[in-house]
Design a protein around this motif. Structure first.
Motif, PDB file in Angstrom:
ATOM      1  N   VAL A   1       0.859  -1.187   0.000  1.00  0.00           N
ATOM      2  CA  VAL A   1       0.000   0.000   0.000  1.00  0.00           C
ATOM      3  C   VAL A   1       0.892   1.233   0.000  1.00  0.00           C
ATOM      4  CG1 VAL A   1      -1.885   1.215   1.142  1.00  0.00           C
ATOM      5  CG2 VAL A   1      -1.725  -1.297   1.328  1.00  0.00           C
ATOM      6  N   ASN A   2       0.646   2.117  -0.958  1.00  0.00           N
ATOM      7  CA  ASN A   2       1.457   3.316  -1.112  1.00  0.00           C
ATOM      8  C   ASN A   2       0.580   4.564  -1.035  1.00  0.00           C
ATOM      9  OD1 ASN A   2       2.522   5.377  -3.536  1.00  0.00           O
ATOM     10  ND2 ASN A   2       4.104   4.712  -2.108  1.00  0.00           N
ATOM     11  N   ILE A   3       0.961   5.496  -0.150  1.00  0.00           N
ATOM     12  CA  ILE A   3       0.303   6.803  -0.057  1.00  0.00           C
ATOM     13  C   ILE A   3       1.136   7.790  -0.860  1.00  0.00           C
ATOM     14  CG2 ILE A   3      -0.571   8.587   1.476  1.00  0.00           C
ATOM     15  CD1 ILE A   3      -1.911   5.941   1.946  1.00  0.00           C
ATOM     16  N   TRP A   4       0.483   8.531  -1.765  1.00  0.00           N
ATOM     17  CA  TRP A   4       1.217   9.382  -2.693  1.00  0.00           C
ATOM     18  C   TRP A   4       0.358  10.581  -3.117  1.00  0.00           C
ATOM     19  CZ3 TRP A   4       0.050  10.259  -8.004  1.00  0.00           C
ATOM     20  CH2 TRP A   4      -1.138   9.649  -8.423  1.00  0.00           C
TER      21      TRP A   4
ATOM     22  N   PRO B   1       6.079  10.241   0.277  1.00  0.00           N
ATOM     23  CA  PRO B   1       5.366   8.971   0.177  1.00  0.00           C
ATOM     24  C   PRO B   1       5.551   8.116   1.426  1.00  0.00           C
ATOM     25  CG  PRO B   1       7.420   8.829  -1.031  1.00  0.00           C
ATOM     26  CD  PRO B   1       7.291  10.253  -0.583  1.00  0.00           C
ATOM     27  N   TYR B   2       4.572   7.243   1.614  1.00  0.00           N
ATOM     28  CA  TYR B   2       4.651   6.287   2.711  1.00  0.00           C
ATOM     29  C   TYR B   2       4.106   4.958   2.201  1.00  0.00           C
ATOM     30  CZ  TYR B   2       4.386   4.172   7.334  1.00  0.00           C
ATOM     31  OH  TYR B   2       4.580   3.348   8.418  1.00  0.00           O
ATOM     32  N   SER B   3       4.815   3.881   2.510  1.00  0.00           N
ATOM     33  CA  SER B   3       4.421   2.559   2.019  1.00  0.00           C
ATOM     34  C   SER B   3       4.478   1.532   3.132  1.00  0.00           C
ATOM     35  CB  SER B   3       5.356   2.102   0.886  1.00  0.00           C
ATOM     36  OG  SER B   3       5.335   2.994  -0.193  1.00  0.00           O
ATOM     37  N   ILE B   4       3.534   0.610   3.107  1.00  0.00           N
ATOM     38  CA  ILE B   4       3.611  -0.561   3.981  1.00  0.00           C
ATOM     39  C   ILE B   4       3.323  -1.811   3.145  1.00  0.00           C
ATOM     40  CG2 ILE B   4       2.980   0.641   6.100  1.00  0.00           C
ATOM     41  CD1 ILE B   4       0.203  -0.696   5.869  1.00  0.00           C
TER      42      ILE B   4
END
Length: 400
Positions: free
Chosen positions: A262-265, A359-362
């Motif tokens: 999951v990537n927040i962008w 960006p933030y990814s998990i």
């Protein structure tokens, strides 16, 4: 990065024009392919080894038995057999026995999604890295450039085993054994081992030919297929839907068979834009496996069209396999735009450890456990390795 991952549609058309000499028969076998029969002589070869030496058939003239083992770096069946192959070589090391492995594959003959079980490319450099990483001590030769030896020996798949006697006459041709799994208890017919033991005892080989099973040899002539598949990939439309914190919470729990990244962008975020090719390359690599890239845009609702265009440009799309699984969950896309006004609600739903910037990814496993989290651009190599560790690099037996 493999060239096929970055080809533009215009270059694809040029590539199709340049591969008009594509020559394979109805069975997908290239010009010059020869099937060796029991009693045939071993063809000579002249191939580079990963140890820097050049090898020919005469380099293996001494022992009574020569085993020629065709294998590559991408095939899960080869990966599954590897432990048994290493044991096989060790068990006969004190006998009059020689073992040589040959990589027959040409990298251009594979689609990006055919590398979904491996950390390696089908190149000389990665063949060297592969063998070193797994502790191979026997000669490993590379035939992927010209593929002359693979054609001469009739290599159908990886793995494919040919065993020759003292006069270098073929005495066994076929599979290593009858299992595609790493668990040795799944093997019922250790055909290559049986053949070597019979020859060492001076007996005829009871089963001389079997069907090699695994990944078909990736001939360089197959590059036209690769280009055509890339054209199809480029033609798929990207989709995007609105989502709120509750929807994100449901995705975060997972509960499917898929590993999810999951990537927040956002389109206004420079590092987000910079890392997107890595994200979509990972998604393409694992598009035939139980994997899903989910993107969540923080663009304004009025910029939804811009976000969709960006996703399309960078191929944040769904394969047929992914689309079916998404639709089975009652969803229509893997790309979303967050509509909530409270960012704390988004963080609580996705990952309370997210400090806020993008960006933030998990990366989460099937049960929603976090395998990897990253503020800023991801490390693609680490992410790929985590995915492979979770999904495995080989086929898994039903009871494993």
């Amino acid at each position: 990065m493999r060239l096929i991952k970055i080809l533009a549609p215009t270059l694809l058309l040029i590539s199709i024009a340049s591969t008009s000499a594509f020559a394979v028969d109805a069975k997908g076998l290239p010009d010059g392919f020869t099937t060796l029969h029991i009693g045939d002589s071993a063809p000579n070869f002249n191939l580079p080894g990963i140890d820097g030496k050049q090898y020919s058939l005469s380099d293996f003239a001494g022992p009574d038995i020569l085993v020629v083992y065709f294998t590559g770096t991408h095939c899960p069946t080869s990966h599954g057999a590897m432990g048994r192959v290493l044991e096989f070589v060790e068990d006969f090391q004190d006998e009059s026995f020689a073992f040589v492995a040959i990589n027959p594959n040409h990298s251009s003959g594979l689609r990006p999604d055919e590398f979904g079980h491996t950390d390696y490319d089908e190149t000389f450099a990665d063949s060297k890295r592969y063998a070193e990483d797994y502790g191979w001590t026997f000669p490993f030769l590379f035939d992927g450039d010209a593929q002359v030896t693979a054609r001469a020996y009739g290599c159908l798949a990886t793995p494919h085993v040919l065993i020759f006697d003292k006069e270098r006459k073929l005495r066994y041709n076929g599979r290593f054994d009858d299992s595609r799994f790493p668990d040795p208890t799944t093997v019922k017919h250790p055909d290559a081992r049986n053949a070597v033991e019979a020859l060492l005892a001076g007996n005829p080989v009871h089963v001389e030919t079997t069907r090699p099973h695994g990944c078909s040899t990736k001939w360089k002539e197959r590059n036209q297929h690769v280009v055509e598949e890339e054209q199809k990939w480029q033609s798929i439309e990207a989709t995007i839907e609105k989502i709120d914190a509750a929807g994100i919470d449901a995705l975060r729990k997972n509960g499917t068979e898929k590993v999810r990244l999951v990537n927040i962008w956002a389109t206004w975020c420079v590092p987000c834009v910079e890392e997107f090719p890595d994200l979509t390359a990972i998604a393409r690599k694992f598009s035939r496996r139980e994997f899903e890239l989910i993107t969540i845009s923080l663009d304004q609702l009025s910029q939804m069209g811009k976000a969709k265009a960006f996703l399309g440009k960078h191929r944040a799309i769904m394969s047929d396999k992914l689309r079916k699984s998404v639709e089975a969950e009652g969803r229509s896309t893997n790309n979303y735009l967050y509509t909530g006004t409270n960012m704390d609600e988004l963080a609580d739903a996705l990952d309370p450890e997210w400090p806020g910037p993008v960006p933030y990814s998990i990366l989460i496993d099937q049960e929603g456990h976090v395998l990897y989290r990253k503020l800023g651009k991801i490390d693609p190599e680490v992410v790929r390795s985590e995915i492979l560790d979770t999904l495995t690099r080989h086929y898994t037996a039903p009871d494993e």
